[in-house]
Design an enzyme around this catalytic site. Structure first.
Site: not given
Lengths: 457, 457
Positions: B16, B178
């Site tokens: 990541g 979101e």
């Protein structure tokens, strides 16, 4: 409103090329159209292999059906799988994804549900050798392809590594040829310089077919040229070979002379035959229609089922004059069926002409800069063939937002070999745990491998 | 070659932001780096919700890890799941996707495997309310969102239809906010004019949180502005509400006053908490490290585990000074860990400074033209916030091929509401049969619904 005459109800099963062109032929006609598909998208199937190989995204080859049809005021789309047809009551029975049942009455029925991959009686091969008919298939093949290189990189045993780097394709029609070319291109151009333990360009691609030529439908001249191009790409063509066994570790083939051979190939893909889905059998039983060997419905010259002028079968599922299962045949037959209904509604009395397929040619992409194209007696291959392929596909992508996107993706892969859509998901999984659980399939190599990292450059 | 000194072996768990920035900090250092991840891609997690909502493709947010790192000559990537660490022998144990075991010796270990969705002890909620941490999650959420509208269109019972048009999100942090904004935008802009039986803009979006504010981490001013924006979009905010039950038909919440309420919502998404994966517990047990309430590993000011200067924990999994689980923290901590190893290899003797997080701010996109941004004491919302959001994300996407693609996708969705990546697959399926079988879950409405098609326009 009571003073309205109920419009003629047209039910179209399948939102592929055939169904879509039928809807378009009925545009602005005073009919009420219902399109039923088990997917919410219209799939641009001829480019499915480019989604599998990581050039195009799912959205570039699969557009929401209702977005494509949003300007058709007389159309309703339903996400459901048609399961049966009651031809007496004129009702289609369908099932929603949650199991809910639907009954759809029709005055005219157009059946264009297509065909599915056939394993010629060996359905047990399917779990090890996925086909290439649906978006799910393409994403599954993408996962298998790219994961094989990852597995080879992590393998220590040379035989296991070689097996992960061996890709076998069963069926040398357009899909098999296109995929074989793609895998060799991925191996030698895309994955170039990304691995430390393996050389991806050593990947073997074996292309099997029971016939004596690749792309047999394109005729001997193009078949020879395609074989030459595949050979120069490094694809090993094995003709006259029928797959008799497929498992998770490889496949066994039998040759014409009766000899058999085993290949250790962790990736086996099935691009061989097609057969009609169960709905075809249900429809044949209900109408008394005949089915050909692959289960396709035999139709009259006007694409109706004998004795059922209200039912038309179009696209890949239709069996008529040995027409091939091409996008172009689906488009023309779908448009013809839609036109016939429009003419009937408009009250035209002139005896209609039978369906006649206008062969606009067919094309198969082999590798960058190389394709074969056949248009009647006209042949092309190599770079000219590729330019025609490119032109045809851009023209047919018209009306899709993805045209620009596809052009950019093609330019990138052509210039650099880089593929922008290589991401793959793990099979069935949502969390880290599920991942670990679902991925630990049959242990192929339970020995612990000690990995010493590479020396610095 | 015998005259080579074996280079220091650095094993990095997780590809990541933390792992990637650690690798970059070690670029050209005389070390041998092995990056282990259970996915073959590096995921741009802050835009995962845009993949779920159909704006971006999987390839635009997930790049092959080895393609990103191809110019790092001292790095090897392995697709495997780390399962345990032997801190005495200094060996990481990992499992390949096919169950094969790996043993990876290290001199330095950097652990940046991140966290997973937490259901706060109710793991049985997961099957009905997917989280938003992986690419699989995003594609699953995409399927759930768009299929819900399809199901509503095919439903006849008004209550069932309403339940399909009700979307519940549990957790009003950035991801919940979101997604809530995205669903209302899909309902009122993207699906506009595509349906005949339902009005997608009537879709209800319920946003639950146990706290008393949305985006609590952004402070009261921005929290109020975000709530106002969400309200104007039509999102129903339910604060002080904890989910006590989730099933396939909806959820039950308990309020602060002890009262409970049931909501019929066929789509429930979980955007609430996170917890450490099993590897964290294994690592804590092996090293004696403490874990915080979410299971994250408590680290020293130099990100090492007490008593184990060779093991560093970075990113979301690291527990230090209550730093939030943000991409920016992951990047900075990963880079710090990599730099510390590089300095040690280079023989720097100066006592190193502890890790210090430089808060570059955080941003959350609410709807087109509206975002909230917090950078220390600087606040922005509305259009200025959105412009800053856009700038930050373009900057961070640098180095990704997808930057141009994302810009085009954002321009299209901004101008027309059209989303290019709406295609979704059926859960677990390859053929028509498997499809039908896997989709026929618990029959929600076994009554047969008769569908008369719409009247022509």
């Amino acid at each position: 409103m009571d003073d309205h005459i109920t419009p003629r109800r047209v039910v179209i099963l399948g939102g592929g090329f055939a169904g879509l062109f039928a809807v378009r032929a009925l545009r602005n006609a005073p009919v009420a159209v219902t399109v039923v598909d088990r997917c919410a998208h219209h799939l641009f199937q001829p480019l499915l292999y480019q989604c599998a190989s990581g050039i195009l995204s799912s959205g570039q080859i699969a557009q929401p059906l209702r977005a494509v049809l949003r300007r058709h005021g007389n159309v309703r789309c339903l996400l459901a799988t048609a399961t049966d047809v009651d031809v007496t009551e004129r009702i289609v029975r369908a099932e929603r994804p949650d199991g809910g049942k639907l009954a759809l009455p029709y005055d005219d029925l157009i059946v264009g549900v297509g065909v599915k991959q056939s394993y010629f009686g060996h359905d047990e091969f399917a779990q090890h050798a996925p086909g290439m008919k649906t978006l799910e298939d393409a994403l599954g093949v993408r996962r298998k392809l790219y994961r094989a290189f990852e597995m080879a990189e992590a393998a220590e045993d040379p035989q296991e590594r070689a097996a992960w780097l061996t890709f076998a394709l069963v069926g040398a029609g357009p899909t098999g040829v296109e995929l074989a070319g793609q895998i060799r291109e991925i191996a030698s151009h895309t994955l170039d310089r990304e691995f430390t333990s393996i050389d991806p360009s050593q990947a073997r691609v074996l292309l099997f077919d029971g016939a004596d030529a690749v792309l047999a439908a394109f005729g001997p001249v193009l078949a020879r040229r395609a074989a030459r191009t595949l050979h120069s790409l490094g694809v090993e063509i094995r003709l006259g070979s029928i797959a008799t066994g497929v498992d998770e570790r490889g496949l066994t083939v039998r040759r014409h002379d009766g000899s058999t051979e085993r290949f250790e190939a962790r990736t086996v893909l099935w691009t061989a035959g097609v057969e009609a889905p169960p709905l075809a059998t249900a429809l044949a039983r209900a109408t008394g229609a005949e089915q050909d060997r692959a289960g396709r419905i035999m139709v009259e010259p006007d694409l109706t089922i004998a004795g059922h002028p209200e039912i038309r079968v179009v696209g890949d599922l239709m069996s008529l004059n040995k027409l091939p299962g091409l996008a172009e045949v689906a488009m023309q037959s779908g448009a013809y069926a839609g036109r016939r209904i429009r003419h009937a509604v408009e009250g035209r009395t002139r005896r209609p002409r039978p369906f006649r397929y206008l062969d606009l040619g067919s094309a198969a992409y082999i590798s960058r800069g190389r394709a074969v194209v056949k248009m009647g007696r006209f042949h092309a291959s190599g770079v000219p063939g590729w330019l025609i392929w490119l032109f045809i596909h851009i023209v047919f992508l018209t009306g899709f937002r993805s045209r620009l996107g596809a052009l950019i993706s093609w330019a990138v892969v052509f210039a650099s070999g880089s593929r922008r859509e290589r991401a793959f998901t793990s099979p069935r999984s949502q969390t880290a745990e599920a991942d670990a659980a679902s991925l630990s399939g049959p242990p192929a190599d339970p020995t612990v491998t000690r990995h010493d990292p590479p020396r610095p450059a």
